[in-house]
Design an enzyme around this catalytic site. Structure first.
Site, mmCIF file in Angstrom:
data_model
loop_
_atom_site.group_PDB
_atom_site.id
_atom_site.type_symbol
_atom_site.label_atom_id
_atom_site.label_comp_id
_atom_site.label_asym_id
_atom_site.label_seq_id
_atom_site.Cartn_x
_atom_site.Cartn_y
_atom_site.Cartn_z
ATOM 1 C CE1 TYR A 91 -3.624 -2.504 -0.002
ATOM 2 C CE2 TYR A 91 -2.642 -3.318 2.011
ATOM 3 C CZ TYR A 91 -3.540 -3.455 0.972
ATOM 4 O OH TYR A 91 -4.335 -4.550 0.916
ATOM 5 C CG HIS A 92 -0.956 4.507 -0.566
ATOM 6 N ND1 HIS A 92 -0.684 4.853 -1.859
ATOM 7 C CD2 HIS A 92 -2.205 3.991 -0.580
ATOM 8 C CE1 HIS A 92 -1.734 4.576 -2.609
ATOM 9 N NE2 HIS A 92 -2.662 4.048 -1.862
ATOM 10 C CB ALA A 93 5.092 5.517 2.476
#
Length: 152
Positions: A91-93
């Site tokens: 996913y996203h940081a």
């Protein structure tokens, strides 16, 4: 949440650093995953919990075999080894430029980078805590907030 207290999803913290003064130079990103033993132990407990869940009806009748880490991985050492070898980013940081009002926050509540002129951040990096679901909608709301703010 245990006993009503807010728990952090992870104790390990990474860093994002500049590698040069050149604006187009790639940053140095160190995720520092599993630096804290408590994070490793959380994942080991999760494996044990999932095993208990899938061993109960009706799932037990649907699961043929455990593929990873495999039924042979039962000892604490084997599970720790598996977690350390197989854990990665998805996913996203988030949280790399935490928003807040304290001295450790990088971004103010109006998404402006502290100490700089005309620089705002509108992505998951400003989130001080990770939400429990996919963060795409939250990122869209953050960017919408900044868009409206800049339009006046």
């Amino acid at each position: 949440m245990l006993d009503g207290a807010r728990q952090k999803l992870s104790l390990s913290r990474g860093t994002v650093r500049l590698t040069s003064k050149e604006p187009k130079a790639a940053p140095l990103i160190d995720s520092n995953l599993l630096a804290e033993d408590a994070d490793v132990q959380t994942l080991v407990r999760a494996i044990r919990m999932l095993r208990r869940i899938v061993s109960q009806s009706p799932l037990a009748g649907m699961v043929m075999d455990e593929i990873k880490p495999g039924p042979h991985s039962t000892s604490e050492a084997a599970l720790v080894e598996y977690v350390k070898a197989r854990t990665g980013l998805a996913y996203h940081a988030w949280g790399t430029c935490r928003m807040g009002i304290d001295n450790n926050a990088v971004v103010t509540p109006d998404l402006k980078v502290k100490g700089l002129e005309n620089l705002w951040i509108a992505d998951a990096s400003v989130m001080p805590e990770l939400i429990s679901g996919n963060i795409n909608a939250a990122c869209m709301m953050i960017s919408e907030k900044l868009g409206r703010q800049l339009r006046g």
